[in-house]
Design a protein around this motif. Sequence first.
Motif, mmCIF file in Angstrom:
data_model
loop_
_atom_site.group_PDB
_atom_site.id
_atom_site.type_symbol
_atom_site.label_atom_id
_atom_site.label_comp_id
_atom_site.label_asym_id
_atom_site.label_seq_id
_atom_site.Cartn_x
_atom_site.Cartn_y
_atom_site.Cartn_z
ATOM 1 N N UNK A 92 0.925 -1.126 -0.216
ATOM 2 C CA UNK A 92 0.036 -0.035 0.189
ATOM 3 C C UNK A 92 0.905 1.308 -0.132
ATOM 4 N N UNK A 93 2.828 1.502 0.208
ATOM 5 C CA UNK A 93 3.350 2.153 0.164
ATOM 6 C C UNK A 93 4.055 2.287 -0.932
ATOM 7 N N UNK A 94 3.447 1.150 -1.645
ATOM 8 C CA UNK A 94 4.327 1.246 -3.096
ATOM 9 C C UNK A 94 4.060 2.662 -3.800
ATOM 10 N N UNK A 95 3.821 3.838 -3.741
ATOM 11 C CA UNK A 95 2.988 4.350 -4.569
ATOM 12 C C UNK A 95 3.722 5.857 -4.877
ATOM 13 N N UNK A 96 4.077 4.923 -3.571
ATOM 14 C CA UNK A 96 5.247 6.124 -3.338
ATOM 15 C C UNK A 96 6.484 6.122 -3.842
ATOM 16 N N UNK A 97 7.338 7.256 -4.423
ATOM 17 C CA UNK A 97 8.241 6.494 -5.444
ATOM 18 C C UNK A 97 9.743 6.855 -4.751
ATOM 19 N N UNK A 98 9.375 7.479 -3.863
ATOM 20 C CA UNK A 98 10.532 7.919 -3.365
ATOM 21 C C UNK A 98 11.008 6.221 -3.734
ATOM 22 N N UNK A 99 10.543 5.302 -3.022
ATOM 23 C CA UNK A 99 10.803 4.124 -2.057
ATOM 24 C C UNK A 99 11.502 3.620 -3.674
ATOM 25 N N UNK A 100 11.371 3.327 -4.676
ATOM 26 C CA UNK A 100 11.811 2.457 -6.106
ATOM 27 C C UNK A 100 12.548 3.522 -5.965
ATOM 28 N N UNK A 101 13.205 4.523 -5.899
ATOM 29 C CA UNK A 101 14.020 5.740 -6.569
ATOM 30 C C UNK A 101 15.034 5.265 -5.566
ATOM 31 N N UNK A 102 15.335 5.635 -3.949
ATOM 32 C CA UNK A 102 15.817 5.134 -3.363
ATOM 33 C C UNK A 102 16.610 3.474 -3.182
ATOM 34 N N UNK A 103 15.816 1.873 -4.043
ATOM 35 C CA UNK A 103 16.234 1.159 -3.647
ATOM 36 C C UNK A 103 17.059 1.037 -4.580
ATOM 37 N N UNK A 104 16.747 1.414 -5.727
ATOM 38 C CA UNK A 104 17.342 1.405 -7.367
ATOM 39 C C UNK A 104 18.920 2.017 -7.173
#
Length: 449
Positions: free
Chosen positions: A300-312
Amino acid sequence: METLQTVVNYILNDLGAAVFVPALMLIIALCMKMKFSEAFISALTLGIAFTGMSLLINYMMGSMGDAAASMAKQTGINLPAVDGGWPGMASISWAWPYAFLLFPLTIGINILMLIFNQTKTLNVDMWNVWNKIFTAVMVSYISGNVLWGFVAASIQIILELKAGDIFGPEVEQLTGIPGVTVPHFITLIAVILHPIDELLKKIPFFNKPMDADSLKEKIGIFGENSVMGAIIGFLLGLAGAYGIAGSLQLAVQAATAMTLFPMISKLFSQALSPISEAISEFMRKRFSGKEVYIGLDWPILAGRNELWVAVIITIPVLLVMAIILPGNKVLPFAGIINLSFVVGALLLTNANLGRMIFHGVVSAPIFLYGATYFAPYITRLANETGAAEVSSGKMISWSTFEGPDFRYLLSTAFSGNILSIVLFVGWLGLFYWLVKSRNKYNETLKAAE
């Protein structure tokens, strides 16, 4: 016992989260006196949201994961432990003979804590019971006592619910969905990241707003979700030796995912807001306004693109660490997309991208050494249950091992290691500090409403 095991396996393996969780929410909504038509639409929309987000996450993990794995191959390093990622760990965990007992244990502890007002979180994320099973297995193997495994799993269940309580307001703020939280083991990495985060807040650069919206204001087009995704995807493709054409394709794939994540996440709000309002109204009338959070899985938090930018961005860091750290035996592969730090970091930092990336860098050795330490025990579980075949001289592990600090300290503490007992007491002290700090922060959120 066999009947219970059959029921649990049917719910978790045959139905799956996209069917079971909406069905459970439908029952809860009807108990809260919602009209059947409204409850059914909300539950169905929730199932659609879970399915859509699952497809998108798998798409992202596939495209980005393949590129990261290609980058890993470019190193030419051959390490003995195969990285099976979390799917591999989940499958072999469910193969443990006592696995089904963790299902009623999780529900029972949650109900008791709700009755005695020790939590505000009703956790309906039953798929992630496997995480408690995994803890129970590791502690059982290392301590030599199955009972200690169940005690450790019980401690984990309690701490997850407490984490759901303290992060509930932040989950609401980040997702825009009222009355939900994420009581997932993945969030407990925040316990050891919190002291570091408090220090980072004192540094001007890290104390400025750095979420996606703030970046758009500061850097214009480069702060757009699609553009950030395209740039990261292209650079990752080049690092993975995809060539120009392959890198451009990866750029478009990453841009697609980064654009669609927020769109899919809106379905969660559309599905859960009516149910949340019904629960709030029910509690207000019958229990003097008692507040309850619905505990859901982290997507439900996966819509936050900060999450994906940080992890990549932290993928190359993880690879470099795997190569240079002495004693490391795991080469990141299936688990190279490190969700095990980023969800807790997102909640802890209030989506501050700079601090999230910093946490990904400093925590990388903890994950790799945790994966190395537990590799023999994970291999033993795979071989004993027949869930996977591991050839002689090889091991199976998980490079971004969830909660390596917690699981290592509990496993060794229950083995009688005095130092680990002392350190685990210290870990609980850090958890208490995190709780107090987040409660204070939550009060400021309420005052600002």
